[in-house]
Design an enzyme around this catalytic site. Structure first.
Site, PDB file in Angstrom:
ATOM      1  N   GLU A  78       0.824  -1.209   0.000  1.00 23.73           N
ATOM      2  CA  GLU A  78       0.000   0.000   0.000  1.00 23.73           C
ATOM      3  C   GLU A  78       0.865   1.268   0.000  1.00 23.73           C
ATOM      4  O   GLU A  78       1.847   1.374   0.714  1.00 23.73           O
ATOM      5  CB  GLU A  78      -0.945   0.018   1.202  1.00 23.73           C
ATOM      6  CG  GLU A  78      -1.962  -1.121   1.187  1.00 23.73           C
ATOM      7  CD  GLU A  78      -2.955  -1.047   0.025  1.00 23.73           C
ATOM      8  OE1 GLU A  78      -3.075   0.023  -0.593  1.00 23.73           O
ATOM      9  OE2 GLU A  78      -3.587  -2.083  -0.279  1.00 23.73           O
ATOM     10  N   CYS A 141      -8.145  -2.205   7.704  1.00 25.35           N
ATOM     11  CA  CYS A 141      -6.785  -2.228   7.141  1.00 25.35           C
ATOM     12  C   CYS A 141      -6.279  -0.806   6.912  1.00 25.35           C
ATOM     13  O   CYS A 141      -5.162  -0.449   7.316  1.00 25.35           O
ATOM     14  CB  CYS A 141      -6.763  -3.013   5.822  1.00 25.35           C
ATOM     15  SG  CYS A 141      -6.985  -4.796   6.061  1.00 25.35           S
ATOM     16  N   HIS A 165      -1.036  -5.814   1.781  1.00 23.85           N
ATOM     17  CA  HIS A 165      -2.231  -6.640   1.654  1.00 23.85           C
ATOM     18  C   HIS A 165      -1.882  -7.971   0.994  1.00 23.85           C
ATOM     19  O   HIS A 165      -1.097  -8.001   0.043  1.00 23.85           O
ATOM     20  CB  HIS A 165      -3.281  -5.926   0.790  1.00 23.85           C
ATOM     21  CG  HIS A 165      -4.348  -5.236   1.583  1.00 23.85           C
ATOM     22  ND1 HIS A 165      -4.651  -3.899   1.431  1.00 23.85           N
ATOM     23  CD2 HIS A 165      -5.206  -5.698   2.534  1.00 23.85           C
ATOM     24  CE1 HIS A 165      -5.644  -3.576   2.246  1.00 23.85           C
ATOM     25  NE2 HIS A 165      -6.002  -4.640   2.927  1.00 23.85           N
TER      26      HIS A 165
END
Lengths: 213, 213, 213, 213
Positions: A78, A141, A165
């Protein structure tokens, strides 16, 4: 060097969370760094509080939070976390915030301070599919990633941190149609590469890995 | 009230851009508001400069930028733009920035000031699929959305603004396998609803439309 | 010339079936041919019986059955029907056959006698996505296609027949995530092209439209 | 008992074919049966000739052909092969047949004589995703499956045979976007289960695994 790695517990009706399944299988020492592993509840607020305590306690140099992205095809590192929570399903304690700011005194968003391009590149060198993602969603998340980077910004300036992820495990998609998955060993290898890369990389490389939308 | 609506010109080898194809078909008056339509080049920096000039000239109350999201299934109303450009393909003047900050003095991200949940809800009431998106990518679409919201933050405090992504047209996917598309009339209807909703809505509704990742 | 076109009624919890929605909007005369439209129940056996009666009654030169393929991206002209029914959901009268032969004295499979490549090519010329499909599934769509071609083989030698699958309508995917759809007008145009092409084409063209799997 | 298992060589620009990569890793003895492994060229006609010779030579009780289905999410056990070749890309010797009948004196289609439902069920019990597929395409995979079942029908009445498609390996999708893959160990496990199931199962179970389209 010390690396704290967190993985969420199962949520959304799943029996396992590939994130912590992989995290707990990591070696205790990677690239010379000590690896501390901790399971975190998929719960708004509480997850950040536990993370904060754990950081205070362990004083890590690097924090990598790991979560499940069911439906994604590859390891996704991310890039950014945004200051909002918008839950499509309840968390593990029944919370379902809609369009709530995470920290009133936080930035609109924080960028990962991990070497995300180097991590993606090195995972791919191990023949495991990976890419940069520009959204961690608006659920727990994104929440923990935002919380981590907020804490780093406000309290733990010298720590580097970010979020990765992982796809579903094969066993999770046996009863789902046309849903991608990744073998647990490949996820563990990829996370190991991510940790090694973070430990060994000060300045990220500049390679294109953007999206048109 | 005056609404400025922009659409990009074709890029990435496409012959048309569904964004401007739809924008140019919009009525000149929607919900009592004057609708100004302008085509903008799919070019980093220049697109923002042209937008800035057009805002100065037209003094609109609302600015909605529209872009193509090839591969998406529905109308996607963007929630947030991030302060980075990372191009996977060249823009229409050959620029391909990698991990470049858009404005050094800008926030990490800006949130849309359109009533995004109301827009999505009202488009769906017209039986056209729509959802909130949490990433506008890192190409010229995110760039113009970020630029718009930066300009609003710095120079045009009273304007409301945001970005909407539209799918490919059917004609664009005739030679692509398994790629979703949307009829131009449906896109025009959806954009009309978006404008009408923005004109008529001061406070957005609170309904869940988040993503777990 | 007379063309009989059938469309199924809604099934699987849907409120409409795009197949009959499109069929009933067809012109009564296409390319000089009379077009007879009939709705058929999504029911094993009964659907074939009704089709048989209708053929006897109308004595058409061409029969095209149309059905919904929810999740497909384009108009799909079916190449082949197989002699088996294996239902994943109940039909509209509660039947759920598993691995049942449709006609004991039928071939293992029958190939469409429509000019499928010409139809696909002509639909694409209208800027609407289309392709040949090599499976009509194992539910009522394959069942009626097999039944039609069996009847042609056994009783109605001079009729040409086949099956076309159509995607969901936009209104059907408003509550489904990441599911493709097609506007009703585009489906009607595509079916009109299919009928016109069948009426006007004796020998199909030879162009590649296969799949590696 | 003797089981002949074939896997194709790489095609379509790929460096490996997961089919033979998995086949060559199979144990030499599974469930008491001898396992003979052979690589077959991805070439129309020639692949069938080589298979025929190998069957004559080895006199197996069971033949399972294995091929790559790039883009599929799970192990797919094919139900049926059709009497046509329609290549979208050239085979490994430059052939690209369009709508060619494979054997003039063959049936329109042949059904697999493997216990396909039992195989799928048992693979899923090993926590590996699997399903029945109703199309093997129109390329060399369908070609060899059709050829095998034709040969069984005409020359080798007592042999049982069929075809299984496997997904890409992770290494094959590193440079492809949003494409599913499966770890080689999972593919090997699944094929082992398929062989074991075939050896031990005389009558297939009756469980629903059909598709609506």
């Amino acid at each position: 060097m010390k690396v704290l790695v967190t993985g969420f517990d199962p949520f959304g009706g799943e029996k396992v969370n590939p994130a912590f399944e992989a995290v707990k299988r990591l070696e205790d020492k990677i690239a010379g760094a000590q690896v501390i592993k901790v399971e975190i509840p998929t719960v708004f607020r509480k997850s950040i509080e536990i993370l904060d305590k754990k950081i205070e306690e362990e004083k890590p140099d690097v924090v990598i939070c790991v979560g499940q992205a069911g439906g994604r095809f590859d390891m996704t590192v991310e890039r950014v976390a945004i200051n909002i929570s918008d839950a499509s399903i309840e968390d593990n304690e029944g919370n379902k915030p809609i369009d709530e700011t995470i920290f009133e005194d936080g930035e609109n968003a924080y960028f990962s301070s991990l070497p995300i391009k180097s991590i993606v590149s090195n995972i791919r060198n191990e023949k495991i599919p990976a890419s940069v993602s520009n959204t961690a969603g608006t659920y727990v998340c994104n929440h923990i990633m935002y919380g981590l980077l907020y804490l780093i910004d406000k309290k733990y300036k010298n720590i580097r941190g970010g979020f990765i992820h992982v796809p579903y495990l094969p066993e999770q998609v046996v009863d789902k149609r046309s849903t991608p998955s990744m073998n647990i060993n490949d996820i563990v290898t990829a996370l190991t590469v991510a940790i090694k890369t973070t430990v060994e990389t000060q300045n990220d490389i500049k390679i294109s890995d953007g999206k048109t939308h």
